[in-house]
Design a protein around this motif. Sequence first.
Motif, PDB file in Angstrom:
ATOM      1  N   CYS A 162      49.541  17.177  45.787  1.00 50.21           N
ATOM      2  CA  CYS A 162      48.795  18.007  45.260  1.00 50.21           C
ATOM      3  C   CYS A 162      49.438  19.524  45.015  1.00 50.21           C
ATOM      4  CB  CYS A 162      47.435  18.304  45.770  1.00 50.21           C
ATOM      5  SG  CYS A 162      46.316  16.818  45.882  1.00 50.21           S
ATOM      6  N   PHE A 183      49.949  21.645  47.473  1.00 50.19           N
ATOM      7  CA  PHE A 183      49.422  22.520  48.418  1.00 50.19           C
ATOM      8  C   PHE A 183      50.513  22.612  49.726  1.00 50.19           C
ATOM      9  CE2 PHE A 183      44.829  20.830  47.561  1.00 50.19           C
ATOM     10  CZ  PHE A 183      45.103  21.432  46.126  1.00 50.19           C
ATOM     11  N   GLY A 238      37.263  21.734  42.971  1.00 50.78           N
ATOM     12  CA  GLY A 238      38.548  21.547  43.327  1.00 50.78           C
ATOM     13  C   GLY A 238      38.602  20.458  44.126  1.00 50.78           C
ATOM     14  N   ASN A 264      46.669  26.893  49.487  1.00 41.53           N
ATOM     15  CA  ASN A 264      46.649  26.027  48.003  1.00 41.53           C
ATOM     16  C   ASN A 264      48.061  26.042  47.587  1.00 41.53           C
ATOM     17  OD1 ASN A 264      46.963  28.427  46.908  1.00 41.53           O
ATOM     18  ND2 ASN A 264      44.543  28.936  46.653  1.00 41.53           N
ATOM     19  N   GLN A 265      48.262  26.138  46.122  1.00 41.69           N
ATOM     20  CA  GLN A 265      49.646  26.055  45.366  1.00 41.69           C
ATOM     21  C   GLN A 265      50.092  27.430  45.302  1.00 41.69           C
ATOM     22  OE1 GLN A 265      49.061  24.495  41.535  1.00 41.69           O
ATOM     23  NE2 GLN A 265      49.480  22.290  42.376  1.00 41.69           N
ATOM     24  N   TYR A 287      39.387  19.437  48.165  1.00 38.48           N
ATOM     25  CA  TYR A 287      39.530  19.983  49.389  1.00 38.48           C
ATOM     26  C   TYR A 287      39.905  19.020  50.574  1.00 38.48           C
ATOM     27  CZ  TYR A 287      37.551  23.815  46.967  1.00 38.48           C
ATOM     28  OH  TYR A 287      37.529  24.694  45.895  1.00 38.48           O
ATOM     29  N   ASN A 320      43.645  22.881  41.524  1.00 37.91           N
ATOM     30  CA  ASN A 320      42.699  23.785  42.462  1.00 37.91           C
ATOM     31  C   ASN A 320      42.216  22.994  43.525  1.00 37.91           C
ATOM     32  OD1 ASN A 320      42.692  25.825  40.365  1.00 37.91           O
ATOM     33  ND2 ASN A 320      41.000  24.776  39.497  1.00 37.91           N
ATOM     34  N   GLY A 321      42.091  23.774  44.690  1.00 45.37           N
ATOM     35  CA  GLY A 321      41.578  23.138  45.903  1.00 45.37           C
ATOM     36  C   GLY A 321      42.226  23.846  47.291  1.00 45.37           C
ATOM     37  N   PHE A 322      42.459  23.103  47.998  1.00 43.76           N
ATOM     38  CA  PHE A 322      42.813  23.691  49.354  1.00 43.76           C
ATOM     39  C   PHE A 322      43.123  22.597  50.637  1.00 43.76           C
ATOM     40  CE2 PHE A 322      42.908  26.027  53.469  1.00 43.76           C
ATOM     41  CZ  PHE A 322      43.346  27.551  53.000  1.00 43.76           C
TER      42      PHE A 322
END
Length: 235
Positions: A59, A61, A146, A67-68, A148, A96-98
Amino acid sequence: MPFLTNAITTNIGNTTEYPFNIPVLANGLDMEFNSNVTFFVGENGSGKSTILEAIAIKCGFNPAGGNQNHTYDFYETESNLANFLRLSWRPKRITNGFFMRAESFFNFATYVDSNDLSDAYGGKSLHAQSHGEAFLSLFLNRFNRGIYLLDEPEAALSPQRQLAFMSIINSLENAGNAQFIIATHSPILLTYPGAVIFDFDKSPVRQIKYTETNHYQLTKSLLDDPELYFRNLFD
């Protein structure tokens, strides 16, 4: 509907070396995600965190957590599984996300403080909060839309805070804004309604019911008759 729909290994590495010496990876991986909330369960060393980490790397991350956009130095321990992993998305790849891993959250909190980013996490240093409060500050302030990926988020959460975390998951996934993939040992989190649970203790990875997990069965058995366990443990 989930954003990430499939994770498969396209090739198999040397099965005598890590990570392909983990039983669930020895013959390849093919997982389908058909729920907004998915749990990975299994004993220590079963491969659930290794696979979650590889998904996070694919992803984009930070493999230490973040994240990115979160870049900071960390001791590199990640496997090369991401090089063999292919992800499928609907309708397109989510950026998007974490990725949160409990074991390295201290490093992430230090990164937030050193870059003066505390306002984005509730206006208070994550280090100035208890471990559990810092986790919830992350969930409440930074989780929105996003994917997760969470590795043992219950590590710092009391049972009451685990219920609060489940409420956060519910509000986000019911709005269609978020997908959660969570590696956990928590029998509380595993009760989340509608979640899919993948068991990593047998190869290949298989989907099971909450009541079939070792976490539920052992916890229930212990609470029903703790003295029976103590007689065996303490002899």
